[in-house]
Design a protein around this motif. Structure first.
Motif, PDB file in Angstrom:
ATOM      1  N   ALA A  42      96.325 -86.549 -30.644  1.00 57.58           N
ATOM      2  CA  ALA A  42      95.572 -87.649 -30.056  1.00 57.58           C
ATOM      3  C   ALA A  42      95.698 -87.689 -28.537  1.00 57.58           C
ATOM      4  N   THR A  43      96.811 -87.188 -28.021  1.00 58.15           N
ATOM      5  CA  THR A  43      97.064 -87.249 -26.574  1.00 58.15           C
ATOM      6  C   THR A  43      96.946 -85.877 -25.911  1.00 58.15           C
ATOM      7  N   ALA A  44      96.379 -84.895 -26.602  1.00 63.95           N
ATOM      8  CA  ALA A  44      96.329 -83.532 -26.062  1.00 63.95           C
ATOM      9  C   ALA A  44      95.598 -83.473 -24.725  1.00 63.95           C
ATOM     10  N   GLU A  45      94.506 -84.212 -24.608  1.00 66.60           N
ATOM     11  CA  GLU A  45      93.744 -84.184 -23.355  1.00 66.60           C
ATOM     12  C   GLU A  45      94.553 -84.778 -22.212  1.00 66.60           C
ATOM     13  N   ILE A  46      95.261 -85.876 -22.488  1.00 64.83           N
ATOM     14  CA  ILE A  46      96.104 -86.507 -21.463  1.00 64.83           C
ATOM     15  C   ILE A  46      97.245 -85.574 -21.087  1.00 64.83           C
ATOM     16  N   THR A  47      97.820 -84.921 -22.100  1.00 61.40           N
ATOM     17  CA  THR A  47      98.928 -83.999 -21.843  1.00 61.40           C
ATOM     18  C   THR A  47      98.493 -82.862 -20.934  1.00 61.40           C
ATOM     19  N   ALA A  48      97.314 -82.297 -21.213  1.00 59.57           N
ATOM     20  CA  ALA A  48      96.803 -81.207 -20.388  1.00 59.57           C
ATOM     21  C   ALA A  48      96.594 -81.672 -18.952  1.00 59.57           C
ATOM     22  N   VAL A  69     101.514 -74.176 -37.202  1.00 60.48           N
ATOM     23  CA  VAL A  69     101.189 -74.174 -35.780  1.00 60.48           C
ATOM     24  C   VAL A  69      99.807 -74.785 -35.587  1.00 60.48           C
ATOM     25  N   THR A  70      99.732 -75.808 -34.748  1.00 66.22           N
ATOM     26  CA  THR A  70      98.463 -76.500 -34.499  1.00 66.22           C
ATOM     27  C   THR A  70      98.068 -76.340 -33.038  1.00 66.22           C
ATOM     28  N   PRO A  71      96.915 -75.718 -32.750  1.00 65.17           N
ATOM     29  CA  PRO A  71      96.464 -75.600 -31.354  1.00 65.17           C
ATOM     30  C   PRO A  71      96.183 -76.975 -30.755  1.00 65.17           C
ATOM     31  N   LEU A  72      96.570 -77.158 -29.489  1.00 62.83           N
ATOM     32  CA  LEU A  72      96.340 -78.429 -28.797  1.00 62.83           C
ATOM     33  C   LEU A  72      95.328 -78.281 -27.670  1.00 62.83           C
ATOM     34  N   TYR A  73      95.575 -77.350 -26.753  1.00 62.86           N
ATOM     35  CA  TYR A  73      94.657 -77.173 -25.634  1.00 62.86           C
ATOM     36  C   TYR A  73      94.953 -75.838 -24.955  1.00 62.86           C
ATOM     37  N   THR A  74      94.044 -75.418 -24.108  1.00 66.38           N
ATOM     38  CA  THR A  74      94.281 -74.221 -23.291  1.00 66.38           C
ATOM     39  C   THR A  74      94.340 -74.647 -21.829  1.00 66.38           C
ATOM     40  N   GLU A  75      94.967 -73.793 -21.026  1.00 65.14           N
ATOM     41  CA  GLU A  75      94.995 -74.066 -19.588  1.00 65.14           C
ATOM     42  C   GLU A  75      94.910 -72.751 -18.826  1.00 65.14           C
ATOM     43  N   PRO A  76      94.345 -72.806 -17.611  1.00 65.99           N
ATOM     44  CA  PRO A  76      94.212 -71.573 -16.822  1.00 65.99           C
ATOM     45  C   PRO A  76      95.567 -71.028 -16.400  1.00 65.99           C
ATOM     46  N   ARG A  77      95.571 -69.768 -16.042  1.00 65.51           N
ATOM     47  CA  ARG A  77      96.779 -69.144 -15.508  1.00 65.51           C
ATOM     48  C   ARG A  77      96.593 -68.870 -14.020  1.00 65.51           C
ATOM     49  N   VAL A  78      97.714 -68.662 -13.364  1.00 65.09           N
ATOM     50  CA  VAL A  78      97.703 -68.272 -11.952  1.00 65.09           C
ATOM     51  C   VAL A  78      98.464 -66.959 -11.818  1.00 65.09           C
ATOM     52  N   ALA A  79      98.112 -66.210 -10.776  1.00 62.96           N
ATOM     53  CA  ALA A  79      98.879 -65.016 -10.432  1.00 62.96           C
ATOM     54  C   ALA A  79     100.077 -65.437  -9.593  1.00 62.96           C
ATOM     55  N   VAL A  80     101.230 -64.844  -9.883  1.00 63.40           N
ATOM     56  CA  VAL A  80     102.459 -65.123  -9.138  1.00 63.40           C
ATOM     57  C   VAL A  80     102.723 -63.916  -8.242  1.00 63.40           C
ATOM     58  N   SER A 103     103.438 -61.455 -11.459  1.00 67.05           N
ATOM     59  CA  SER A 103     103.488 -62.018 -12.798  1.00 67.05           C
ATOM     60  C   SER A 103     102.345 -63.008 -12.958  1.00 67.05           C
ATOM     61  N   PHE A 104     102.263 -63.626 -14.132  1.00 70.01           N
ATOM     62  CA  PHE A 104     101.269 -64.652 -14.418  1.00 70.01           C
ATOM     63  C   PHE A 104     101.971 -65.841 -15.057  1.00 70.01           C
ATOM     64  N   LEU A 105     101.527 -67.032 -14.691  1.00 64.85           N
ATOM     65  CA  LEU A 105     102.064 -68.252 -15.278  1.00 64.85           C
ATOM     66  C   LEU A 105     100.925 -69.191 -15.644  1.00 64.85           C
ATOM     67  N   ALA A 106     101.180 -70.038 -16.641  1.00 65.80           N
ATOM     68  CA  ALA A 106     100.257 -71.134 -16.894  1.00 65.80           C
ATOM     69  C   ALA A 106     100.254 -72.044 -15.669  1.00 65.80           C
ATOM     70  N   ARG A 107      99.084 -72.594 -15.342  1.00 65.92           N
ATOM     71  CA  ARG A 107      98.973 -73.394 -14.116  1.00 65.92           C
ATOM     72  C   ARG A 107      99.957 -74.561 -14.101  1.00 65.92           C
ATOM     73  N   SER A 108     100.165 -75.198 -15.250  1.00 69.45           N
ATOM     74  CA  SER A 108     101.071 -76.349 -15.266  1.00 69.45           C
ATOM     75  C   SER A 108     102.488 -75.951 -14.889  1.00 69.45           C
ATOM     76  N   ALA A 109     102.932 -74.761 -15.315  1.00 68.27           N
ATOM     77  CA  ALA A 109     104.282 -74.315 -14.959  1.00 68.27           C
ATOM     78  C   ALA A 109     104.408 -74.141 -13.453  1.00 68.27           C
ATOM     79  N   SER A 110     103.321 -73.698 -12.811  1.00 65.66           N
ATOM     80  CA  SER A 110     103.373 -73.501 -11.358  1.00 65.66           C
ATOM     81  C   SER A 110     103.485 -74.817 -10.607  1.00 65.66           C
ATOM     82  N   VAL A 111     103.052 -75.919 -11.239  1.00 65.88           N
ATOM     83  CA  VAL A 111     103.149 -77.234 -10.605  1.00 65.88           C
ATOM     84  C   VAL A 111     104.608 -77.663 -10.470  1.00 65.88           C
ATOM     85  N   PHE A 112     105.420 -77.318 -11.464  1.00 66.32           N
ATOM     86  CA  PHE A 112     106.794 -77.807 -11.514  1.00 66.32           C
ATOM     87  C   PHE A 112     107.807 -76.856 -10.895  1.00 66.32           C
ATOM     88  N   TYR A 113     107.387 -75.630 -10.567  1.00 65.46           N
ATOM     89  CA  TYR A 113     108.321 -74.644 -10.025  1.00 65.46           C
ATOM     90  C   TYR A 113     107.771 -74.092  -8.714  1.00 65.46           C
TER      91      TYR A 113
END
Length: 303
Positions: free
Chosen positions: A278-284, A155-166, A228-238
């Motif tokens: 190499a693309t972790a920052e772009i992915t985030a 398992v290789t860490p790539l990046y972290t992202e904030p969460r939001v309250a649902v 509930s709580f979700l990663a911010r990116s998940a909230s963008v798509f749902y």
């Protein structure tokens, strides 16, 4: 003694139907043949797998254990057949799993620039099948969210992202620009795993609803069964008309990693790891916008 995959398929059919006749019909074999194969499997394992009486057919404790193990074994065998078939046709595929909200396209494009002969397939995964799908070979690599059982995985860490309250749309805090953990302390929590994996340090009673994916989470929250709580990116798509997302800056961030089975020693997999790092920052960054969706859909339809 080697396990016979054919017998395991027969066993899985009977376990699914709990009826020898219906299982035989599904398998297109005669019921006496199926019964003999199940008895032979029981002899191979030295354990009774089913109880049979006037009330019907039921799994024994040994049968329940075998059923839990059979799915991954059969899936792994299918993955082997797929990879061998692809190789025989001269095609090469890499199946990449991803959790909701995590874009695959930046790494896939970087990877394909080096491997134009490899088709990248994508498959969405949920919290409870992250490790099993990697270990049994149904996916080659996976974008996963912690926590995950790391036994047998690299398992290789790539990046972290904030969460939001649902929150339900009618919640007392739904109109806030942001909330704190203290604001939500004591609210029933709809969660997808063991309560010990909750990202908050504040006490939240279990709402009593196990949400396997984002869609189920939103339905429970919309119904007022909890927050509930979700990663911010998940909230963008749902989105959901009865649910709002509110930033919660003091909540621990979500950790996104790339994972593969330790037994996956393919240079192709290693190159995808390199592309993902190499693309972790772009992915985030892409995870907070919807622009990558079209590219991801295109990837999933290739081949």
């Amino acid at each position: 003694m080697d396990l016979d995959l054919r017998k395991l398929r027969y066993f899985a059919a009977v376990a699914d139907h709990l009826h020898f006749g219906r299982a035989a019909d599904e398998l297109h074999i005669a019921q006496p043949v199926l019964s003999r194969q199940i008895r032979a499997l029981e002899q191979d394992l030295g354990a009774s797998l089913f109880t049979r009486d006037r009330h019907g057919v039921a799994l024994t404790d040994a049968g329940r254990q075998l059923l839990a193990d059979t799915g991954p074994l059969l899936a792994s065998a299918h993955a082997v057949r797929r990879r061998v078939s692809d190789a025989a046709r001269g095609s090469r595929r890499l199946t990449v799993g991803f959790r909701a909200g995590i874009p695959v396209i930046p790494a896939a494009r970087a990877f394909e620039a080096r491997h134009p002969d490899v088709v990248v397939d994508v498959q969405r995964i949920e919290w409870d099948d992250q490790a099993p799908l990697l270990l049994d070979g149904r996916i080659d690599v996976g974008y996963v969210r912690l926590p995950i059982d790391e036994a047998g995985l690299r398992v290789t860490p790539l990046y972290t992202e904030p969460r939001v309250a649902v929150l339900p749309a009618g919640h007392r805090l739904a109109g806030r620009t942001e909330v704190t953990e203290a604001d939500l302390a004591g609210e029933p929590l709809v969660w997808h795993a063991d309560p010990s994996t909750q990202p908050t340090r504040r006490p939240h009673p279990d709402a009593g609803y196990l949400a396997r994916g984002v869609d189920e989470t939103l339905e429970h929250v919309a119904a007022g069964r909890g927050i509930s709580f979700l990663a911010r990116s998940a909230s963008v798509f749902y989105s959901h008309p009865e649910v709002v997302y509110v930033p919660i800056p003091d909540l621990s961030p979500d950790q996104v990693c790339l994972a593969a089975a330790e037994s996956q020693t393919s240079p192709v997999v290693d190159d995808f790891f390199a592309a993902a790092q190499a693309t972790a920052e772009i992915t985030a960054e892409c995870g907070n916008h919807e622009m990558w969706r079209l590219g991801s859909d295109t990837l999933s339809k290739r081949g």
